[in-house]
Design an enzyme around this catalytic site. Sequence first.
Site, PDB file in Angstrom:
ATOM      1  N   ASP A 157       0.875  -1.158   0.000  1.00 56.68           N
ATOM      2  CA  ASP A 157       0.000   0.000   0.000  1.00 56.68           C
ATOM      3  C   ASP A 157       0.929   1.230   0.000  1.00 56.68           C
ATOM      4  OD1 ASP A 157      -2.321   1.638   0.439  1.00 56.68           O
ATOM      5  OD2 ASP A 157      -1.746   1.748   2.552  1.00 56.68           O
ATOM      6  N   LEU A 158       0.420   2.394  -0.340  1.00 55.05           N
ATOM      7  CA  LEU A 158       1.280   3.585  -0.396  1.00 55.05           C
ATOM      8  C   LEU A 158       1.119   4.468   0.854  1.00 55.05           C
ATOM      9  CD1 LEU A 158       3.151   5.532  -2.014  1.00 55.05           C
ATOM     10  CD2 LEU A 158       1.074   6.539  -2.956  1.00 55.05           C
ATOM     11  N   ASP A 159      -0.083   5.056   0.964  1.00 51.98           N
ATOM     12  CA  ASP A 159      -0.324   6.023   2.042  1.00 51.98           C
ATOM     13  C   ASP A 159      -0.325   5.308   3.395  1.00 51.98           C
ATOM     14  OD1 ASP A 159      -0.771   8.263   0.266  1.00 51.98           O
ATOM     15  OD2 ASP A 159      -2.683   7.360  -0.251  1.00 51.98           O
TER      16      ASP A 159
ATOM     17  N   THR B 127       1.275  10.192   4.189  1.00 50.79           N
ATOM     18  CA  THR B 127       0.530  11.268   3.534  1.00 50.79           C
ATOM     19  C   THR B 127      -0.777  11.579   4.263  1.00 50.79           C
ATOM     20  OG1 THR B 127      -0.195   9.508   2.117  1.00 50.79           O
ATOM     21  CG2 THR B 127       1.364  11.053   1.163  1.00 50.79           C
TER      22      THR B 127
ATOM     23  N   LYS C  58      -8.821   6.560   6.177  1.00 51.35           N
ATOM     24  CA  LYS C  58      -7.615   5.822   5.748  1.00 51.35           C
ATOM     25  C   LYS C  58      -7.975   4.623   4.877  1.00 51.35           C
ATOM     26  CE  LYS C  58      -4.330   7.280   9.174  1.00 51.35           C
ATOM     27  NZ  LYS C  58      -3.528   6.946  10.357  1.00 51.35           N
ATOM     28  N   GLY C  59      -7.324   4.530   3.741  1.00 55.52           N
ATOM     29  CA  GLY C  59      -7.533   3.388   2.844  1.00 55.52           C
ATOM     30  C   GLY C  59      -8.784   3.504   1.982  1.00 55.52           C
TER      31      GLY C  59
ATOM     32  N   ARG D  17     -11.254   8.444  -2.677  1.00 60.08           N
ATOM     33  CA  ARG D  17     -11.519   9.883  -2.544  1.00 60.08           C
ATOM     34  C   ARG D  17     -13.015  10.185  -2.447  1.00 60.08           C
ATOM     35  NH1 ARG D  17      -8.864  13.452  -7.094  1.00 60.08           N
ATOM     36  NH2 ARG D  17      -7.125  12.074  -6.569  1.00 60.08           N
TER      37      ARG D  17
ATOM     38  N   SER E 297      -2.491   0.583  -4.364  1.00 60.54           N
ATOM     39  CA  SER E 297      -2.986   1.747  -3.616  1.00 60.54           C
ATOM     40  C   SER E 297      -4.335   2.240  -4.140  1.00 60.54           C
ATOM     41  CB  SER E 297      -1.964   2.881  -3.755  1.00 60.54           C
ATOM     42  OG  SER E 297      -2.506   4.108  -3.338  1.00 60.54           O
ATOM     43  N   ALA E 298      -5.107   2.851  -3.263  1.00 69.21           N
ATOM     44  CA  ALA E 298      -6.391   3.435  -3.660  1.00 69.21           C
ATOM     45  C   ALA E 298      -6.210   4.831  -4.258  1.00 69.21           C
ATOM     46  CB  ALA E 298      -7.295   3.548  -2.426  1.00 69.21           C
ATOM     47  N   SER E 299      -5.017   5.382  -4.105  1.00 70.27           N
ATOM     48  CA  SER E 299      -4.817   6.784  -4.484  1.00 70.27           C
ATOM     49  C   SER E 299      -4.667   6.983  -5.990  1.00 70.27           C
ATOM     50  CB  SER E 299      -3.563   7.327  -3.795  1.00 70.27           C
ATOM     51  OG  SER E 299      -3.263   8.613  -4.301  1.00 70.27           O
TER      52      SER E 299
ATOM     53  N   ASN F 120      -3.238   9.624  -6.937  1.00 72.95           N
ATOM     54  CA  ASN F 120      -1.999  10.417  -6.980  1.00 72.95           C
ATOM     55  C   ASN F 120      -0.760   9.546  -6.790  1.00 72.95           C
ATOM     56  OD1 ASN F 120      -3.214  13.125  -7.107  1.00 72.95           O
ATOM     57  ND2 ASN F 120      -4.008  12.649  -5.079  1.00 72.95           N
TER      58      ASN F 120
ATOM     59  N   LYS G 163     -10.970  -0.881  -2.109  1.00 77.91           N
ATOM     60  CA  LYS G 163     -10.757  -1.768  -0.967  1.00 77.91           C
ATOM     61  C   LYS G 163     -11.953  -1.580  -0.011  1.00 77.91           C
ATOM     62  CE  LYS G 163      -5.778  -0.837  -1.231  1.00 77.91           C
ATOM     63  NZ  LYS G 163      -4.636  -0.164  -0.601  1.00 77.91           N
TER      64      LYS G 163
ATOM     65  N   GLU H 281      -0.102  -3.365   4.622  1.00 78.20           N
ATOM     66  CA  GLU H 281      -1.230  -2.430   4.690  1.00 78.20           C
ATOM     67  C   GLU H 281      -1.308  -1.728   6.042  1.00 78.20           C
ATOM     68  OE1 GLU H 281      -3.775  -0.877   3.687  1.00 78.20           O
ATOM     69  OE2 GLU H 281      -3.995  -1.505   1.617  1.00 78.20           O
ATOM     70  N   ASP H 282      -1.862  -0.529   6.051  1.00 80.51           N
ATOM     71  CA  ASP H 282      -2.098   0.141   7.341  1.00 80.51           C
ATOM     72  C   ASP H 282      -3.586   0.376   7.592  1.00 80.51           C
ATOM     73  OD1 ASP H 282      -2.343   2.153   5.314  1.00 80.51           O
ATOM     74  OD2 ASP H 282      -2.213   3.658   6.900  1.00 80.51           O
TER      75      ASP H 282
HETATM   76  C1  BG6 Z   1      -5.650   6.002   0.154  1.00 83.65           C
HETATM   77  C2  BG6 Z   1      -5.641   6.841   1.405  1.00 83.65           C
HETATM   78  O1  BG6 Z   1      -4.399   5.396  -0.029  1.00 83.65           O
HETATM   79  O2  BG6 Z   1      -5.957   6.799  -0.982  1.00 83.65           O
HETATM   80  C3  BG6 Z   1      -6.977   7.541   1.545  1.00 83.65           C
HETATM   81  O3  BG6 Z   1      -5.398   6.015   2.527  1.00 83.65           O
HETATM   82  C4  BG6 Z   1      -7.264   8.358   0.291  1.00 83.65           C
HETATM   83  O4  BG6 Z   1      -6.956   8.354   2.696  1.00 83.65           O
HETATM   84  C5  BG6 Z   1      -7.214   7.452  -0.932  1.00 83.65           C
HETATM   85  O5  BG6 Z   1      -8.542   8.961   0.386  1.00 83.65           O
HETATM   86  C6  BG6 Z   1      -7.448   8.207  -2.235  1.00 83.65           C
HETATM   87  O6  BG6 Z   1      -6.385   9.082  -2.438  1.00 83.65           O
HETATM   88  P1  BG6 Z   1      -6.313  10.201  -3.552  1.00 83.65           P
HETATM   89  O7  BG6 Z   1      -4.865  10.595  -3.546  1.00 83.65           O
HETATM   90  O8  BG6 Z   1      -6.733   9.563  -4.845  1.00 83.65           O
HETATM   91  O9  BG6 Z   1      -7.236  11.300  -3.147  1.00 83.65           O
HETATM   92 MG    MG Z   2      -2.821   3.122   3.547  1.00 85.53          MG
END
Ligand code: BG6
Ligand code: MG
Length: 218
Positions: free
Chosen positions: A9-11, A17, A45-46, A49, A114-116, A118, A145, A169-170
């Site tokens: 996982d990233l964040d 972050t 967390k996790g 968006r 990762s879910a992000s 970014n 997730k 994972e966190d």
């Molecule tokens: C997850 C974070 O990795 O990514 C969440 O733990 C975040 O807090 C999610 O909302 C989405 O991230 P982003 O960068 O696409 O807004």
């Molecule tokens: Mg995470």
Amino acid sequence: MSKKAFIFDLDGVIVDTAKYHYKAWKKLANDLGFDFTETQNELLKGVSRVRSLEILLEIGNVSLPEGEKTKIMQDKNEHYLQYITKMGQEEILEGMYKVLLYLKKNNIPFSLGSASKNARLILTQLDLIDLFDAIVDGNDVSKAKPDPEVFLIAAQKLNANPKDCIVIEDAIAGVEAANIAGMTSIGIGDKKALNAADINLDSTAELTIDMIKELIKN
Ligand code: BG6
Ligand code: MG
């Protein structure tokens, strides 16, 4: 013995972050006229968006038209990116750089999961992007997730059997996703909250090279 693979996982695992997500969501909450605490931030967390915004609006008891939601999510992300684009390698969580380098040197495949949306930007900013054999992030999945989609795609990209994958994972949703995927889950952080994980660690500092060697052996 088939080859092991790692999915990170990233964040909250590679970089902290969460504090920047918190600042950006808090400003948005305050602009909408309510407060948002660090404890409440744990709920995001996790989580994707879109789902994060829904949870935030539930906390503030605010309802908004869809168009407005899209607009404020964009504003939140722009605010978040102001912090992200200032980040450097010194923000990589303790021990993680060493772990990634060890895996790379020993030809053990690893992916991001990762879910992000970014994620690629963050990995580029941290100068880590070229280390990864695969990257699966919020742009590549249709289900967030705890759905296992993100980790199953990562396993496929690594040519690994899910049962040979080890997920770090966190977030509760992330540990659940790894378990549903039939992978080994390592939960970083609150042991009670992450009690579904196969292995619990208080922080990334506990993910030592010795532990990695053991995980590869088993
Ligand atoms: C997850 C974070 O990795 O990514 C969440 O733990 C975040 O807090 C999610 O909302 C989405 O991230 P982003 O960068 O696409 O807004
Ligand atoms: Mg995470």
